[in-house]
Design a protein around this motif. Structure first.
Motif, mmCIF file in Angstrom:
data_model
loop_
_atom_site.group_PDB
_atom_site.id
_atom_site.type_symbol
_atom_site.label_atom_id
_atom_site.label_comp_id
_atom_site.label_asym_id
_atom_site.label_seq_id
_atom_site.Cartn_x
_atom_site.Cartn_y
_atom_site.Cartn_z
ATOM 1 N N ASP A 49 4.081 51.009 -9.475
ATOM 2 C CA ASP A 49 3.000 51.294 -9.294
ATOM 3 C C ASP A 49 2.218 51.099 -10.464
ATOM 4 O O ASP A 49 0.816 50.697 -10.364
ATOM 5 N N THR A 50 2.592 51.684 -11.380
ATOM 6 C CA THR A 50 1.660 51.748 -12.847
ATOM 7 C C THR A 50 1.582 50.292 -13.151
ATOM 8 O O THR A 50 0.291 50.178 -13.584
ATOM 9 N N TYR A 51 2.533 49.564 -12.927
ATOM 10 C CA TYR A 51 2.495 48.036 -13.573
ATOM 11 C C TYR A 51 1.422 47.327 -12.648
ATOM 12 O O TYR A 51 0.228 46.658 -12.927
ATOM 13 N N LEU A 52 1.602 47.454 -11.169
ATOM 14 C CA LEU A 52 0.691 47.014 -10.156
ATOM 15 C C LEU A 52 -0.741 47.168 -10.511
ATOM 16 O O LEU A 52 -1.572 46.337 -10.186
ATOM 17 N N ASN A 53 -0.713 48.576 -10.848
ATOM 18 C CA ASN A 53 -2.484 49.022 -10.972
ATOM 19 C C ASN A 53 -2.947 48.503 -12.367
ATOM 20 O O ASN A 53 -4.248 48.205 -12.307
ATOM 21 N N THR A 54 -2.134 47.585 -13.292
ATOM 22 C CA THR A 54 -2.916 46.805 -14.158
ATOM 23 C C THR A 54 -3.124 45.278 -13.895
ATOM 24 O O THR A 54 -3.667 44.612 -14.839
ATOM 25 N N GLN A 55 -2.706 45.079 -12.796
ATOM 26 C CA GLN A 55 -2.798 43.789 -12.149
ATOM 27 C C GLN A 55 -4.041 43.484 -11.484
ATOM 28 O O GLN A 55 -4.689 44.306 -10.728
ATOM 29 N N ASN A 56 -4.850 42.258 -11.586
ATOM 30 C CA ASN A 56 -5.899 41.941 -11.025
ATOM 31 C C ASN A 56 -5.586 41.400 -9.564
ATOM 32 O O ASN A 56 -5.556 40.298 -9.274
ATOM 33 N N LEU A 57 -5.605 42.361 -8.682
ATOM 34 C CA LEU A 57 -4.953 42.174 -7.331
ATOM 35 C C LEU A 57 -5.780 43.063 -6.343
ATOM 36 O O LEU A 57 -6.439 43.945 -6.685
ATOM 37 N N THR A 58 -6.061 42.529 -5.063
ATOM 38 C CA THR A 58 -6.669 43.095 -4.023
ATOM 39 C C THR A 58 -5.706 44.346 -3.558
ATOM 40 O O THR A 58 -4.531 44.164 -3.893
ATOM 41 N N GLU A 59 -6.152 45.138 -2.976
ATOM 42 C CA GLU A 59 -5.235 46.290 -2.448
ATOM 43 C C GLU A 59 -4.159 45.613 -1.509
ATOM 44 O O GLU A 59 -2.965 46.140 -1.715
ATOM 45 N N THR A 60 -4.445 44.668 -0.598
ATOM 46 C CA THR A 60 -3.554 44.081 0.203
ATOM 47 C C THR A 60 -2.365 43.262 -0.618
ATOM 48 O O THR A 60 -1.287 43.385 -0.289
ATOM 49 N N GLN A 61 -2.950 42.533 -1.693
ATOM 50 C CA GLN A 61 -2.096 41.839 -2.322
ATOM 51 C C GLN A 61 -1.045 42.822 -3.275
ATOM 52 O O GLN A 61 0.278 42.433 -3.326
ATOM 53 N N ARG A 62 -1.739 43.900 -3.511
ATOM 54 C CA ARG A 62 -0.927 44.887 -4.459
ATOM 55 C C ARG A 62 0.291 45.611 -3.493
ATOM 56 O O ARG A 62 1.277 45.541 -3.873
ATOM 57 N N GLU A 63 0.012 45.763 -2.224
ATOM 58 C CA GLU A 63 0.928 46.271 -1.217
ATOM 59 C C GLU A 63 2.005 45.147 -1.041
ATOM 60 O O GLU A 63 3.219 45.598 -0.827
ATOM 61 N N LYS A 64 1.708 44.031 -0.999
ATOM 62 C CA LYS A 64 2.402 42.804 -0.667
ATOM 63 C C LYS A 64 3.493 42.602 -1.734
ATOM 64 O O LYS A 64 4.759 42.523 -1.522
ATOM 65 N N TYR A 65 2.850 42.704 -3.027
ATOM 66 C CA TYR A 65 3.560 42.532 -4.226
ATOM 67 C C TYR A 65 4.820 43.787 -4.102
ATOM 68 O O TYR A 65 5.842 43.502 -4.537
ATOM 69 N N ARG A 66 4.016 44.960 -4.138
ATOM 70 C CA ARG A 66 5.013 46.090 -4.180
ATOM 71 C C ARG A 66 6.225 46.019 -2.870
ATOM 72 O O ARG A 66 7.401 46.235 -3.543
ATOM 73 N N SER A 67 6.018 45.469 -1.789
ATOM 74 C CA SER A 67 6.933 45.132 -0.815
ATOM 75 C C SER A 67 7.911 44.286 -1.290
ATOM 76 O O SER A 67 9.106 44.307 -0.980
ATOM 77 N N ILE A 68 7.437 43.250 -1.886
ATOM 78 C CA ILE A 68 8.488 42.049 -2.309
ATOM 79 C C ILE A 68 9.468 42.585 -3.567
ATOM 80 O O ILE A 68 10.417 42.482 -3.378
ATOM 81 N N ILE A 69 8.652 43.410 -4.110
ATOM 82 C CA ILE A 69 9.499 43.885 -5.580
ATOM 83 C C ILE A 69 10.506 45.014 -4.919
ATOM 84 O O ILE A 69 11.936 44.997 -5.393
ATOM 85 N N LYS A 70 10.069 45.858 -3.825
ATOM 86 C CA LYS A 70 10.973 47.053 -3.561
ATOM 87 C C LYS A 70 12.188 46.218 -2.618
ATOM 88 O O LYS A 70 13.351 46.481 -2.855
ATOM 89 N N ASP A 71 11.746 45.130 -1.972
ATOM 90 C CA ASP A 71 13.090 44.359 -1.592
ATOM 91 C C ASP A 71 14.006 43.662 -2.546
ATOM 92 O O ASP A 71 15.202 43.821 -2.358
ATOM 93 N N GLU A 72 13.248 43.018 -3.487
ATOM 94 C CA GLU A 72 14.069 42.433 -4.517
ATOM 95 C C GLU A 72 15.024 43.581 -5.266
ATOM 96 O O GLU A 72 16.323 43.318 -5.408
ATOM 97 N N TYR A 73 14.489 44.681 -5.563
ATOM 98 C CA TYR A 73 15.332 45.949 -6.078
ATOM 99 C C TYR A 73 16.461 46.292 -5.097
ATOM 100 O O TYR A 73 17.664 46.613 -5.629
ATOM 101 N N ALA A 74 16.283 46.513 -3.945
ATOM 102 C CA ALA A 74 17.226 46.896 -2.819
ATOM 103 C C ALA A 74 18.287 45.865 -2.579
ATOM 104 O O ALA A 74 19.467 46.209 -2.252
ATOM 105 N N ASN A 75 18.121 44.609 -3.040
ATOM 106 C CA ASN A 75 19.032 43.598 -2.834
ATOM 107 C C ASN A 75 19.785 43.320 -4.139
ATOM 108 O O ASN A 75 20.512 42.296 -4.133
ATOM 109 N N ILE A 76 19.600 43.932 -5.072
ATOM 110 C CA ILE A 76 20.266 43.721 -6.392
ATOM 111 C C ILE A 76 21.683 43.977 -6.308
ATOM 112 O O ILE A 76 22.049 44.787 -5.393
#
Length: 182
Positions: A49-76
């Motif tokens: 979240d700290t990283y995503l807050n530094t990115q130039n993203l809309t709130e919807t994009q930030r949430e989608k990016y977060r979901s993508i990364i959470k899924d990536e983590y879960a499947n390591i």
């Protein structure tokens, strides 16, 4: 008397097991670390979240990016391949399999290069349109990539601690390492 002996044996067994299980070696420390990603540990997600807050993203994009990364983590997936200990230092070699988010990003960049007009709105480049497109590619990308990571540890006060990770290691864990430059 027999009950007393049984209780003493039970207590000794617990102390012996606790002593054996209480000493976490370098490989186990690395496993614990990687499992924090897989389990979407709150500390890992706070860093995300700290990283995503530094990115130039809309709130919807930030949430989608977060979901993508959470899924990536879960499947390591990972496999400890080797452990080398020398006094109070250790190196643990790990083969890690992650979603190839670098490949997904490259695919989106290729599309931007080859079809730039797809990312224009009223004749002007629309970066938000491109980010949405890239996030969709990342979300649906199903390829994985394997990396070798060497974790360096140091033993301090009887406890193995992982040294700070370098940028390459973090990029490999996140699936964004540029393997084209190897």
């Amino acid at each position: 008397m027999k009950k007393t002996i049984k209780y003493i044996c039970l207590i000794l067994t617990i102390f012996i097991l606790a002593g054996c299980l209480g000493t976490i070696g370098p490989s186990e420390r690395v496993e614990d670390f990687l499992n924090k990603y897989i389990k979407n540990d709150k500390d890992i997600l706070n860093e995300l979240d700290t990283y995503l807050n530094t990115q130039n993203l809309t709130e919807t994009q930030r949430e989608k990016y977060r979901s993508i990364i959470k899924d990536e983590y879960a499947n390591i997936k990972y496999e400890i391949e080797e452990e080398a200990i020398s006094e109070n230092t250790a190196t643990v070699k790990v083969k890690i399999t992650v979603k190839d988010l670098y490949g997904a990003t490259q695919s989106a960049e290729d599309d931007l290069l080859n079809n730039p007009n797809d990312f224009y709105t009223d004749g002007i480049y629309d970066s938000s349109k491109y980010v949405d497109y890239k996030l969709n590619i990342m979300e649906n990308y199903d390829k994985t990539v394997d990396y070798i990571i060497y974790f360096s540890l140091i033993k301090s006060d009887g406890v193995w601690n992982i040294n700070d990770l370098d940028e390459v290691t973090l990029e490999k864990i996140h699936g964004i390492y540029n393997y084209d430059n190897e």
